[in-house]
Design a protein around this motif. Structure first.
Motif, mmCIF file in Angstrom:
data_model
loop_
_atom_site.group_PDB
_atom_site.id
_atom_site.type_symbol
_atom_site.label_atom_id
_atom_site.label_comp_id
_atom_site.label_asym_id
_atom_site.label_seq_id
_atom_site.Cartn_x
_atom_site.Cartn_y
_atom_site.Cartn_z
ATOM 1 N N ILE A 161 3.579 -7.273 -37.231
ATOM 2 C CA ILE A 161 3.850 -9.004 -36.438
ATOM 3 C C ILE A 161 5.510 -8.645 -35.764
ATOM 4 O O ILE A 161 5.797 -9.095 -34.758
ATOM 5 C CB ILE A 161 4.536 -9.646 -37.865
ATOM 6 N N ARG A 162 6.535 -7.928 -36.552
ATOM 7 C CA ARG A 162 7.361 -7.526 -35.587
ATOM 8 C C ARG A 162 8.361 -6.267 -36.398
ATOM 9 O O ARG A 162 7.507 -5.746 -37.355
ATOM 10 C CB ARG A 162 8.477 -9.165 -35.808
ATOM 11 N N ILE A 163 8.988 -6.260 -35.595
ATOM 12 C CA ILE A 163 9.666 -4.914 -36.322
ATOM 13 C C ILE A 163 11.381 -4.993 -35.843
ATOM 14 O O ILE A 163 12.238 -5.343 -34.569
ATOM 15 C CB ILE A 163 9.647 -3.404 -35.504
ATOM 16 N N GLU A 164 12.141 -5.012 -37.021
ATOM 17 C CA GLU A 164 13.578 -4.942 -36.893
ATOM 18 C C GLU A 164 14.201 -3.803 -36.677
ATOM 19 O O GLU A 164 14.236 -2.714 -38.288
ATOM 20 C CB GLU A 164 13.804 -6.079 -38.017
ATOM 21 N N ALA A 165 15.885 -3.120 -36.236
ATOM 22 C CA ALA A 165 16.691 -2.540 -36.115
ATOM 23 C C ALA A 165 17.252 -2.639 -37.077
ATOM 24 O O ALA A 165 17.971 -3.372 -37.512
ATOM 25 C CB ALA A 165 17.486 -2.369 -34.698
ATOM 26 N N GLU A 166 17.546 -1.764 -37.886
ATOM 27 C CA GLU A 166 18.322 -1.385 -39.318
ATOM 28 C C GLU A 166 19.121 -0.157 -39.268
ATOM 29 O O GLU A 166 18.979 0.567 -39.940
ATOM 30 C CB GLU A 166 17.671 -2.114 -40.314
ATOM 31 N N ARG A 167 20.412 0.192 -38.856
ATOM 32 C CA ARG A 167 21.028 1.236 -39.009
ATOM 33 C C ARG A 167 20.361 1.775 -37.787
ATOM 34 O O ARG A 167 19.940 1.514 -36.987
ATOM 35 C CB ARG A 167 21.709 0.705 -40.162
ATOM 36 N N SER A 168 20.251 2.817 -39.069
ATOM 37 C CA SER A 168 19.294 4.058 -37.748
ATOM 38 C C SER A 168 17.807 4.349 -37.916
ATOM 39 O O SER A 168 17.554 4.746 -37.585
ATOM 40 C CB SER A 168 20.341 5.482 -38.557
ATOM 41 N N TYR A 169 17.726 3.656 -38.473
ATOM 42 C CA TYR A 169 15.818 2.647 -38.720
ATOM 43 C C TYR A 169 15.172 1.951 -38.310
ATOM 44 O O TYR A 169 16.215 0.937 -38.185
ATOM 45 C CB TYR A 169 15.717 3.241 -40.290
ATOM 46 N N CYS A 170 14.435 1.694 -38.136
ATOM 47 C CA CYS A 170 13.550 0.305 -38.478
ATOM 48 C C CYS A 170 13.030 0.319 -39.490
ATOM 49 O O CYS A 170 11.365 1.060 -40.048
ATOM 50 C CB CYS A 170 12.377 0.738 -36.557
ATOM 51 N N ILE A 171 12.235 -1.357 -39.532
ATOM 52 C CA ILE A 171 11.630 -1.923 -40.170
ATOM 53 C C ILE A 171 10.103 -2.354 -39.520
ATOM 54 O O ILE A 171 10.548 -3.296 -38.900
ATOM 55 C CB ILE A 171 12.748 -2.970 -41.818
ATOM 56 N N ILE A 172 9.158 -1.689 -40.278
ATOM 57 C CA ILE A 172 8.091 -2.543 -39.487
ATOM 58 C C ILE A 172 7.583 -3.588 -40.747
ATOM 59 O O ILE A 172 7.287 -3.032 -41.687
ATOM 60 C CB ILE A 172 6.907 -1.423 -39.045
ATOM 61 N N TYR A 173 7.868 -4.814 -40.261
ATOM 62 C CA TYR A 173 6.433 -6.260 -40.850
ATOM 63 C C TYR A 173 5.545 -5.866 -40.712
ATOM 64 O O TYR A 173 5.353 -6.901 -39.092
ATOM 65 C CB TYR A 173 7.696 -7.119 -41.360
ATOM 66 N N MET A 174 4.355 -6.284 -41.409
ATOM 67 C CA MET A 174 2.879 -6.337 -41.034
ATOM 68 C C MET A 174 1.873 -6.853 -41.904
ATOM 69 O O MET A 174 2.590 -7.946 -42.387
ATOM 70 C CB MET A 174 2.730 -5.009 -41.224
ATOM 71 N N THR A 175 1.004 -6.868 -41.174
ATOM 72 C CA THR A 175 0.332 -8.747 -41.786
ATOM 73 C C THR A 175 -0.048 -7.973 -42.999
ATOM 74 O O THR A 175 -0.174 -7.009 -43.905
ATOM 75 C CB THR A 175 -0.960 -8.933 -40.807
ATOM 76 N N GLY A 176 0.132 -8.854 -43.995
ATOM 77 C CA GLY A 176 -0.818 -8.705 -45.609
ATOM 78 C C GLY A 176 1.182 -8.383 -45.977
ATOM 79 O O GLY A 176 0.593 -7.397 -47.644
ATOM 80 N N ASN A 177 2.065 -8.875 -45.713
ATOM 81 C CA ASN A 177 3.383 -9.111 -46.267
ATOM 82 C C ASN A 177 4.116 -7.202 -46.549
ATOM 83 O O ASN A 177 4.542 -7.089 -47.635
ATOM 84 C CB ASN A 177 3.234 -9.523 -47.845
ATOM 85 N N ARG A 178 3.195 -6.107 -45.319
ATOM 86 C CA ARG A 178 3.668 -4.957 -45.818
ATOM 87 C C ARG A 178 4.466 -4.278 -44.711
ATOM 88 O O ARG A 178 5.145 -5.630 -44.035
ATOM 89 C CB ARG A 178 2.144 -4.214 -44.998
ATOM 90 N N LYS A 179 5.291 -3.628 -45.231
ATOM 91 C CA LYS A 179 6.666 -2.930 -44.772
ATOM 92 C C LYS A 179 6.562 -1.492 -45.205
ATOM 93 O O LYS A 179 6.410 -1.183 -45.947
ATOM 94 C CB LYS A 179 7.530 -3.757 -45.587
ATOM 95 N N LEU A 180 6.808 -1.365 -43.800
ATOM 96 C CA LEU A 180 6.999 0.702 -43.287
ATOM 97 C C LEU A 180 8.372 0.531 -43.035
ATOM 98 O O LEU A 180 9.112 -0.207 -41.798
ATOM 99 C CB LEU A 180 5.973 0.913 -42.820
ATOM 100 N N LEU A 181 8.448 1.507 -43.785
ATOM 101 C CA LEU A 181 11.196 2.506 -42.713
ATOM 102 C C LEU A 181 10.023 2.920 -41.706
ATOM 103 O O LEU A 181 9.018 4.198 -42.159
ATOM 104 C CB LEU A 181 11.233 2.834 -44.075
ATOM 105 N N LEU A 182 10.344 2.925 -40.228
ATOM 106 C CA LEU A 182 10.889 4.468 -39.399
ATOM 107 C C LEU A 182 11.825 4.416 -39.391
ATOM 108 O O LEU A 182 12.856 4.288 -38.505
ATOM 109 C CB LEU A 182 9.554 3.437 -38.256
#
Length: 257
Positions: A161-182
């Motif tokens: 759905i969206r990808i948000e930058a957070e300091r040195s990594y990013c948070i990937i927000y997905m369907t089904g209320n899932r989140k992944l750190l990259l």
């Protein structure tokens, strides 16, 4: 029979396309070839083609720059390129179609047939940009590799759905209320994604255009996503965003409020 010119700086690609046209497209006569934008302009002015098969990245100017130098063109254009991230710009140039290399014979024949039919009926109707955009999107990489503790997860691009930058990594927000750190920068991730599917709404946010629910003009301007999250839309990005969404929705008007 339609007169055609093939413009491509890669000799092998050019000759392959000419060969395919001669063998599978009897309604097309290739009257000339060009290896760069300057040659292309010269050959177009000499031969007055009905159809131009045009590469994008070439010496002495891109395919887009070449077209800009021919504002009163009366020929159709089919882009033939190894890159799919120019799709939206191609659509803005009123391209009849957009083919990704290596050329698929059946796809090429179908593109040519559409042009021939439209010209034979003297139709002034513009190409169906929504269908063209969907067709181009079908050629993109389908998954993004995300390293995990126990291996690698291959997530569907469409589920992002969206990808948000957070300091040195990013948070990937997905369907089904899932989140992944990259552990990658937003710019690095952006470079690996399809520019016709993801939009840099803000320095800290990439949004999936297919998951945009609403644009709100008030309170500085922001985007509401399918998961109801709100993403700030940079002022300098607003005009570009509205133009992109206008193309995606076939010229639909945005809602008030």
């Amino acid at each position: 029979m339609l007169k055609a010119i093939v413009i491509d700086d890669e000799e092998k690609s050019l000759k392959t396309l000419v060969m395919i046209l001669k063998e599978y497209c009897p309604g097309i006569e290739v009257v000339s070839e060009a290896r760069n934008a300057l040659e292309g302009i010269r050959e177009i002015n000499i031969h007055k083609p009905d159809l131009v098969f045009l590469d994008i990245e070439m010496p002495n100017g891109s395919g887009f720059e070449m077209l800009e130098s021919l504002p009163d063109r009366n020929f159709d254009v089919i882009f033939v390129t190894a890159y799919n991230h120019y799709a939206l710009k191609a659509i803005k140039c009123n391209a009849s179609d957009y083919i990704i290399k290596p050329v698929d014979v059946q796809e090429l024949v179908e593109c040519v047939d559409k042009v021939i039919k439209r010209r034979e009926t003297h139709s002034k109707e513009a190409p169906d940009m929504e269908k063209l955009l969907k067709s181009i999107r079908g050629k993109r990489p389908a998954r993004l590799a995300v390293p995990t503790i126990d291996g690698t997860e291959f997530i569907s691009i469409r589920d992002i759905i969206r990808i948000e930058a957070e300091r040195s990594y990013c948070i990937i927000y997905m369907t089904g209320n899932r989140k992944l750190l990259l552990s990658r920068s937003l710019s690095d991730i952006e470079a690996s994604l399809d520019k016709d599917m993801f939009f840099r709404a803000h320095k800290s946010h990439l949004v999936n255009l297919e998951h945009i629910k609403k644009h709100v003009r008030f309170d500085g301007g922001y985007i509401i996503m399918d998961d109801e999250s709100k993403v700030v839309l940079s002022r300098r990005k607003r005009e570009e965003f509205l133009e992109v969404m206008n193309i995606m929705t076939g010229g639909g008007k945005e809602e008030n409020g």
